[in-house]
Scaffold this active site. Structure first.
Site, PDB file in Angstrom:
ATOM      1  N   SER A  58     -27.221 -49.174  19.823  1.00 33.25           N
ATOM      2  CA  SER A  58     -28.629 -48.921  19.812  1.00 33.25           C
ATOM      3  C   SER A  58     -29.192 -47.302  19.686  1.00 33.25           C
ATOM      4  CB  SER A  58     -29.257 -49.301  21.168  1.00 33.25           C
ATOM      5  OG  SER A  58     -30.686 -48.867  21.066  1.00 33.25           O
ATOM      6  N   THR A  81     -33.551 -52.458  12.676  1.00 42.50           N
ATOM      7  CA  THR A  81     -34.452 -53.379  13.143  1.00 42.50           C
ATOM      8  C   THR A  81     -35.823 -53.256  12.829  1.00 42.50           C
ATOM      9  OG1 THR A  81     -33.088 -53.303  15.272  1.00 42.50           O
ATOM     10  CG2 THR A  81     -35.480 -54.024  15.543  1.00 42.50           C
ATOM     11  N   GLN A 122     -27.361 -49.254  15.064  1.00 44.23           N
ATOM     12  CA  GLN A 122     -28.676 -49.661  14.974  1.00 44.23           C
ATOM     13  C   GLN A 122     -29.915 -48.670  15.015  1.00 44.23           C
ATOM     14  OE1 GLN A 122     -31.139 -49.484  17.788  1.00 44.23           O
ATOM     15  NE2 GLN A 122     -32.792 -50.600  16.678  1.00 44.23           N
ATOM     16  N   GLY A 142     -30.074 -66.472  23.037  1.00 43.27           N
ATOM     17  CA  GLY A 142     -29.743 -67.561  23.462  1.00 43.27           C
ATOM     18  C   GLY A 142     -28.621 -68.083  23.790  1.00 43.27           C
ATOM     19  N   SER A 198     -33.035 -63.121  14.235  1.00 41.89           N
ATOM     20  CA  SER A 198     -33.492 -62.692  15.305  1.00 41.89           C
ATOM     21  C   SER A 198     -35.015 -62.549  15.646  1.00 41.89           C
ATOM     22  CB  SER A 198     -32.825 -61.576  15.673  1.00 41.89           C
ATOM     23  OG  SER A 198     -33.031 -60.789  16.812  1.00 41.89           O
ATOM     24  N   TYR A 233     -33.862 -47.439  14.773  1.00 43.11           N
ATOM     25  CA  TYR A 233     -35.303 -47.430  14.530  1.00 43.11           C
ATOM     26  C   TYR A 233     -35.817 -46.301  13.712  1.00 43.11           C
ATOM     27  CZ  TYR A 233     -35.536 -50.890  18.449  1.00 43.11           C
ATOM     28  OH  TYR A 233     -35.464 -51.897  19.308  1.00 43.11           O
ATOM     29  N   LYS A 293     -32.096 -56.497  10.657  1.00 41.01           N
ATOM     30  CA  LYS A 293     -32.135 -57.487  11.760  1.00 41.01           C
ATOM     31  C   LYS A 293     -33.788 -57.523  12.077  1.00 41.01           C
ATOM     32  CE  LYS A 293     -30.703 -57.363  16.622  1.00 41.01           C
ATOM     33  NZ  LYS A 293     -32.036 -57.555  17.513  1.00 41.01           N
ATOM     34  N   HIS A 308     -35.709 -60.636  18.552  1.00 40.41           N
ATOM     35  CA  HIS A 308     -35.502 -59.606  19.504  1.00 40.41           C
ATOM     36  C   HIS A 308     -35.463 -60.239  20.910  1.00 40.41           C
ATOM     37  CE1 HIS A 308     -36.316 -55.176  19.156  1.00 40.41           C
ATOM     38  NE2 HIS A 308     -36.082 -55.397  20.596  1.00 40.41           N
TER      39      HIS A 308
END
Length: 363
Positions: free
Chosen positions: A110, A160, A132, A293, A258, A134, A236, A260
């Site tokens: 992340s 993302t 990942q 999940g 996804s 941002y 993503k 999130h």
């Protein structure tokens, strides 16, 4: 203290981790947005799909290996990007990366990690790792992150796209979530001295997103991002077939279905329910992955039958980290691998290539 190998499934890890984490960390990791409808549905949706096993197939030898973006993996389970892993264990992302390497799979690090990308890369040089991203309002900061990731040896960027602003996570608001003083945003503190600040009656993370993350991101920015390095870009946060096609048209090499983890738009469709539409839209143009999940090997089998090339695992990794550090993460992955291997055998599949849509039906 319970040793990780005494636990026999991910739900036992969840129970033990909730007892060991601080209340703020437990709520941060566990919570979804608003009423947590999507958070619950991510799990419940798997029960709407039933398996249709084949019989009298030779499954004496089984193989879980696969390839994503041309990168060879020993199992179709990647570790999803998750922030602030040092809240679960002092070694945080370092421990997670070591476990991923032992199992021969990808960890997605992340942007908001509590260990630097260089430190994580130094312990995972035998398996591919992704970073990942941002996109911040400061384009120079974003460029610097990409350049550092490329220099450190990461092999893909995972953009993302479902968090132009942060969803309202009410448990974090009640707790006024903030990082402890001995932790920092390791990938950002050296670039811009950014930190998760404390705000009255608000989550510090929510305030950070409001101030720093760029809410004006569009598909054209995907092309700008690709111009910064040779790294393939994975998008993503996709829940629609038309968005998946746009991602492909703008150069994405893979997409991740996804929502999130139910932490953004509450009431959004469960990831497994969105998967078939995305797969149908992009065909074999790019790899499609999904998260949200996953708790059993049969969940992975269902996702693969619906067209996912692999899945990403989130919260259970944090439970393993909280319970046993590197060994806990490794054991969580091993439990899922063993369950998937058994599910393959009982479904009449010797390898992942034998899995197809005829194995599942939705009720």
């Amino acid at each position: 203290m319970t040793t990780p190998t005494k636990l026999i499934n991910l739900f036992e890890y969840q129970t033990l981790a909730s007892q060991q984490l601080s209340p703020m960390a437990r709520d941060y990791y566990a919570s979804g947005s608003w009423d947590e409808i999507t958070l619950r549905d991510n799990r419940a949706a798997f029960e709407r799909f039933k398996l249709r096993p084949r019989m009298l197939v030779d499954v004496s030898q089984r193989d879980l290996s696969t390839q994503i973006l041309g990168q060879s993996l020993q199992l179709p389970i990647l570790i999803a990007p998750m922030a602030f892993q040092c809240l679960a264990h002092p070694e945080g992302e370092i421990a997670t990366a070591k476990a991923a390497q032992q199992l021969g799979t990808v960890m997605v690090l992340s942007t908001l990690a509590t260990m630097s990308m260089e430190d994580v890369a130094s312990v995972s040089n035998q398996t591919p790792q992704w970073f990942q991203l941002y996109v911040h309002r400061d384009r120079g900061l974003t460029r610097a992150l990409v350049e550092r990731a490329y220099a450190a040896g990461f092999q893909a960027l995972c953009l993302t796209v479902d968090a132009p602003v942060l969803g309202k996570r009410e448990k974090d608001m009640h707790n006024q979530f903030i990082l402890p003083p001995d932790m920092e945003l390791a990938n950002l503190s050296t670039l811009a001295n950014l930190e998760i600040s404390s705000q009255p009656d608000e989550s510090g993370l929510f305030s950070y997103f409001l101030e720093q993350i760029n809410p004006a991101l569009t598909w054209s920015d995907l092309e700008w991002l690709q111009s910064l390095s040779p790294l393939p870009v994975v998008v993503k946060g996709i829940l629609r077939g038309d968005d998946a096609l746009r991602a492909v048209e703008h150069g994405a090499k893979a997409v991740i279905v996804s929502n999130h983890g139910g932490r953004q738009l509450d009431g959004a469709i469960a990831s497994i329910d969105a998967l078939s539409e995305v797969v149908a839209a992009v065909g074999d143009q790019v790899d499609v992955l999904m998260d949200g999940g996953i708790r059993r090997g049969t969940d992975i089998l269902k996702a693969l039958a619906l067209g996912a090339k692999a899945v990403l695992l989130g919260r259970p990794i944090l439970w393993g980290l909280a319970v046993g550090g590197e060994a806990g993460v490794k054991h969580v992955l091993e439990l899922l691998c063993n369950e998937l291997d058994l599910a393959l055998a009982l479904s009449g599949c010797a390898n992942l290539q034998d899995i197809d849509s005829s194995l599942v039906v939705r009720f």
